[in-house]
Design a protein around this motif. Structure first.
Motif: not given
Length: 250
Positions: A180-205
């Protein structure tokens, strides 16, 4: 009681081996109806003592819900407002709200086409990720105060699982804050995928983890630690460690 724990340990083992949950639960109906949190913890510990890894005891949340439904309200009703366990439970309520917010933010981000579409949402993501990471003092009080007192009484299985989960969830929380602190340095598609993976893991677990602590670990601790003076001493040690920004005032 030992025979009951042996039977329950067998049930948990069969569930962990993907045997049909409905048939196992029907077979064990009378046993489940009389189940206490302490007995469930002892059964899980028995499996660990027999060589099953702590990781293998996960995935039983839906079964635990049926076994322990309604127990949390009874525990809260019996606790003084400033009791160590009541503070943990109230902090869980606040963490669950943060997880709801993270889930909603992730859902919105997954529908976006670019960073420029809604810049405010990324500020919200950064703040929410940092708020979730700020639960660390909650975990430290558990690890440094509550867990050791349970382990002195021989209750080591549940605390071992909780420590393991703390470590794994903590790693993902830190990665989400970094992302979340390095948004400007990541391609948006990659950013979305990583946010989705991390958020889903954190929320579920984290939801699963909170459930197990509320319905299994805390009732077990309350049943096992019967010395009021010890609880008072634990409260002082918790005060020394400190609380989270969202901890309700005592």
């Amino acid at each position: 009681m030992e025979n009951k724990i042996d039977k329950l340990a067998d049930i948990l083992k069969r569930l962990n081996n993907n045997e049909d949950p409905d048939s196992v639960k029907n077979e064990a109906k009378e046993l489940i109806e009389d189940l206490t949190a302490e007995e469930l913890s002892l059964a899980e510990q028995k499996l660990i003592d027999e060589g099953i890894e702590a990781e293998e005891l996960r995935g039983l949340c839906s079964v635990h819900i049926e076994m322990l439904e309604g127990q949390l309200n009874g525990l809260k009703a019996s606790l003084p407002h400033d009791h160590v366990l009541n503070t943990f439970i109230e902090e869980h309520d606040e963490i669950l709200k943060l997880l709801d917010r993270l889930e909603q933010l992730n859902a919105k981000i997954q529908k976006m086409k670019s960073f420029e579409e809604d810049t405010e949402i990324f500020k919200d993501l950064k703040n929410t990720a940092e708020d979730i990471l700020n639960a660390e003092k909650h975990h430290k009080r558990e690890e440094d105060v509550l867990f050791p007192e349970m382990e002195k009484l021989g209750i080591t299985g549940p605390t071992r699982i909780m420590r393991l989960e703390h470590d794994e969830i903590r790693l993902r929380k830190r990665k989400l804050v970094e992302l979340a602190n390095n948004i400007g340095y990541i391609h948006f598609t990659d950013f979305k995928n990583r946010v989705n993976e991390l958020s889903n893991y954190i929320v579920f677990n984290m939801r699963d983890h909170i459930f197990k602590e509320n319905y299994i670990l805390y009732p077990t601790a309350y049943e096992a630690i019967t010395n009021d003076n010890l609880w008072s001493d634990m409260k002082k040690r918790c005060d020394k460690i400190g609380y989270c920004p969202f901890t309700p005032l005592k």
